[in-house]
Scaffold this active site. Structure first.
Site, short mmCIF file in Angstrom:
data_model
loop_
_atom_site.label_atom_id
_atom_site.label_comp_id
_atom_site.label_asym_id
_atom_site.label_seq_id
_atom_site.Cartn_x
_atom_site.Cartn_y
_atom_site.Cartn_z
N LYS A 149 3.45 -4.53 -0.26
CA LYS A 149 4.36 -3.41 0.00
C LYS A 149 3.93 -2.68 1.27
O LYS A 149 2.87 -2.06 1.31
CB LYS A 149 4.36 -2.42 -1.17
CG LYS A 149 5.56 -1.48 -1.07
CD LYS A 149 5.39 -0.22 -1.86
CE LYS A 149 4.71 0.87 -1.08
NZ LYS A 149 5.41 1.31 0.13
N GLU B 46 -9.35 1.22 0.38
CA GLU B 46 -9.76 1.56 1.75
C GLU B 46 -9.10 2.88 2.06
O GLU B 46 -7.88 2.94 2.23
CB GLU B 46 -9.30 0.49 2.75
CG GLU B 46 -9.92 -0.87 2.56
CD GLU B 46 -11.36 -0.98 3.03
OE1 GLU B 46 -11.94 0.04 3.46
OE2 GLU B 46 -11.91 -2.08 2.94
N CYS C 255 -8.27 5.36 10.48
CA CYS C 255 -9.26 5.75 9.47
C CYS C 255 -10.68 5.71 10.03
O CYS C 255 -11.56 6.37 9.51
CB CYS C 255 -9.14 4.85 8.25
SG CYS C 255 -9.20 3.11 8.68
P1 NAD Z 1 -0.44 6.99 1.76
O1 NAD Z 1 -1.51 7.02 0.75
O2 NAD Z 1 0.56 8.07 1.76
O3 NAD Z 1 0.41 5.64 1.63
C1 NAD Z 1 -0.20 4.36 1.68
C2 NAD Z 1 0.69 3.37 0.98
O4 NAD Z 1 0.74 3.70 -0.41
C3 NAD Z 1 2.14 3.35 1.45
O5 NAD Z 1 2.63 2.03 1.41
C4 NAD Z 1 2.84 4.21 0.39
O6 NAD Z 1 4.22 3.91 0.26
C5 NAD Z 1 2.08 3.82 -0.85
N1 NAD Z 1 2.12 4.82 -1.92
C6 NAD Z 1 2.34 6.15 -1.84
N2 NAD Z 1 2.29 6.72 -3.07
C7 NAD Z 1 2.03 5.71 -3.93
C8 NAD Z 1 1.83 5.66 -5.34
N3 NAD Z 1 1.89 6.76 -6.10
N4 NAD Z 1 1.56 4.47 -5.90
C9 NAD Z 1 1.46 3.34 -5.15
N5 NAD Z 1 1.64 3.32 -3.81
C10 NAD Z 1 1.91 4.51 -3.21
O7 NAD Z 1 -1.19 6.82 3.16
P2 NAD Z 1 -0.55 6.79 4.63
O8 NAD Z 1 -0.19 8.19 4.97
O9 NAD Z 1 0.47 5.70 4.72
O10 NAD Z 1 -1.82 6.29 5.48
C11 NAD Z 1 -2.76 7.13 6.02
C12 NAD Z 1 -4.06 7.10 5.21
O11 NAD Z 1 -4.55 5.76 5.12
C13 NAD Z 1 -5.18 7.87 5.87
O12 NAD Z 1 -5.86 8.65 4.92
C14 NAD Z 1 -6.10 6.79 6.41
O13 NAD Z 1 -7.43 7.16 6.58
C15 NAD Z 1 -5.95 5.72 5.40
N6 NAD Z 1 -6.36 4.44 5.97
C16 NAD Z 1 -7.54 3.86 5.56
C17 NAD Z 1 -7.96 2.65 6.12
C18 NAD Z 1 -9.24 1.99 5.70
O14 NAD Z 1 -9.37 0.80 5.92
N7 NAD Z 1 -10.18 2.69 5.09
C19 NAD Z 1 -7.16 2.02 7.07
C20 NAD Z 1 -5.98 2.64 7.46
C21 NAD Z 1 -5.57 3.84 6.88
#
Ligand code: NAD
Length: 453
Positions: free
Chosen positions: A154, A229, A263
């Site tokens: 997704k 992650e 991140c």
């Molecule tokens: P987010 O948590 O809002 O969304 C991430 C994904 O999860 C999206 O596909 C979203 O649709 C889905 N999602 C949202 N709510 C959900 C739920 N209740 N159940 C299942 N899936 C759900 O994050 P974002 O705003 O898209 O991304 C930014 C964040 O990601 C930052 O905190 C960043 O640090 C982190 N990040 C971490 C890494 C790593 O490797 N550690 C890499 C990239 C981004």
């Protein structure tokens, strides 16, 4: 059927709209993935390897198309987007070498022979954030497929276009129907269905800590495997004996790359007291030199933020802090935000503690090695970081002391597909990439064969 409008963050114009799947359609896709799993795990290792190599080659022949899609959908600079598409190619090629090498062990025991097998889990659900749509998809799907699992993926609602294209390219490469499916939809319904549908045996989630915690709690219900992650607030530690010119010239790119929506962003710079003023002089020149331009231009080094809401959130941190200096950003349409440097912020302030996820960096002084470690580790996160020094012993001491998963000495790079990547503390659980990634997508089975008559 509901659709979601996809906006180009550099122009604020709609590019296209995409279909959002329902929970019923998600269940149907998961059922297809489950039905495809026995045949995929039965593909002999050399043929599975060949199919992954072919997938990598098909991605290679579409690098420019994928990169252009990412520039339009996510506002990534074209240089970064080409690297990201190339990273998918490389990850697939690297893990194409894995099916024929994913061997178990023969363990000496009394009364017989003991052997272990690595069995695939079944269906793996991969949930991807909007900041790096292509690489993060690849880091999950490459080793998951290589280990013999089928995958439902997704993408984030804001940035699904490259993932959808990768799903088509997989079919073009001959990956059988149902083995890798891209399911576009809302996180709370479609994404969370990966957690609640018991046919999904593992969730690989990259995203925010808030959602990560919900996923982990939900997975506990079925004792479902999970890799997380999550966020970061990494430190770039600069000692007085470092190559200061190089450290200062590179520091902007360690935090402003991808407009800070990374991140691994080194969003806290820790500078040894005695070279602080000199560093700030050099750093100011470097920050003002960052080319924040239309990301489709080859010379662009930083594009816009992803949405206006993200820009509002990032801007709220500046209102509360001491701005030392700023770079520039275009006027007019687009979610632009100039690179911003905050000086000696209160270390308990939001700006110093939160993952801002935008082009803002805080710079603080430290006295000695112990002080640097204390500040670096004073965060619930632990994802990446850098150490700049010419003293090898100090570099290793500090590297062992910093509580993070991916560190660089005299460099700001965090990610190589051949090395493990993941977080300490609240930056996540589990590791991706590297030689052992398949272990996260396999169950180890132990079989004892009696040799007694
Ligand atoms: P987010 O948590 O809002 O969304 C991430 C994904 O999860 C999206 O596909 C979203 O649709 C889905 N999602 C949202 N709510 C959900 C739920 N209740 N159940 C299942 N899936 C759900 O994050 P974002 O705003 O898209 O991304 C930014 C964040 O990601 C930052 O905190 C960043 O640090 C982190 N990040 C971490 C890494 C790593 O490797 N550690 C890499 C990239 C981004």
């Amino acid at each position: 059927m509901s659709t979601f409008s996809i906006i180009n963050p550099s122009t604020e114009e709609e590019i296209t709209s995409v279909e959002m799947l329902s929970v019923e359609q998600t269940d149907a896709a998961i059922a297809r993935a489950k039905a495809s799993a026995p045949a995929w795990r039965a593909v002999n290792p050399a043929d599975r390897a060949r199919l992954l190599r072919r997938f990598s080659e098909v991605v290679d022949s579409h690098i420019e198309e994928l990169a252009q899609l990412e520039v339009a959908n996510s506002g990534h600079t074209i240089g970064n987007a080409r690297w990201e598409a190339g990273n998918v190619r490389d990850v697939l090629a690297y893990y194409a070498g894995a099916p024929e090498r994913h061997s178990g062990r023969q363990i000496p025991v009394a009364g017989g022979v003991d052997i272990t097998f690595y069995e695939p889990l079944g269906v793996v659900g991969i949930i991807v954030p909007w900041n790096f749509p292509m690489p993060i998809a690849g880091w999950g799907l490459g080793p998951a497929l290589a280990a013999g699992n089928t995958v439902v993926l997704k993408p984030a609602m804001l940035t699904p276009l490259t993932a959808i294209r990768l799903g088509e390219l997989a079919l073009d490469a001959g990956i059988p129907e149902g083995v890798f499916q891209v399911i576009n939809g809302d996180g709370a319904s479609v994404g969370y269905r990966f957690v609640t549908n018991d046919a999904v045996r593992k969730v690989c989630f990259t995203g925010s800590n808030e959602v990560g915690r919900k996923i982990m709690a939900g997975c506990a219900e079925q004792v479902k495997r999970v890799t997380l992650e999550l966020g970061g607030k990494s430190a770039n530690i600069i000692f007085a004996d470092a190559n200061l010119e190089k450290a200062a010239a590179m520091a902007p790119y360690a935090v402003f790359d991808n407009a800070g929506q990374d991140c691994c962003a080194r969003s806290r710079i820790l500078v040894e007291d005695k070279v602080y003023d000199k560093f700030m002089e050099l750093f100011e020149v470097a920050v003002k030199g960052v080319k924040v331009l239309d990301p489709s231009r080859d010379d662009s080094e930083m594009g816009p933020l992803i949405t206006s809401a993200q820009r509002d959130s990032v801007a709220s941190y500046v209102e509360e802090a001491n701005v030392a200096f700023r770079g520039s950003a275009p006027e007019g349409p687009g979610y632009w935000f100039a690179p911003t440097v905050l000086e000696t912020p209160d270390q308990s302030s939001r700006a110093f503690r939160d993952e801002i996820f935008g082009p803002i960096v805080s710079v603080v002084r430290f006295g000695d090695e112990a002080d640097a470690l204390r500040i670096a580790n004073d965060t619930p996160y632990g994802l990446s970081g850098s150490i700049w020094t010419r003293d090898l012993g100090k570099a290793l001491r500090v590297a062992r002391g910093v509580e993070t998963g991916a560190l660089s000495v005299n460099s700001n790079s965090s990610v190589r597909y051949a090395t493990p990547f993941g977080g300490f503390k609240q930056s996540g659980i589990g590791r991706e990439l590297g030689p052992d990634a398949l272990l996260g997508f396999s169950e180890e089975k132990n079989v004892f064969l009696s040799t007694e008559e």
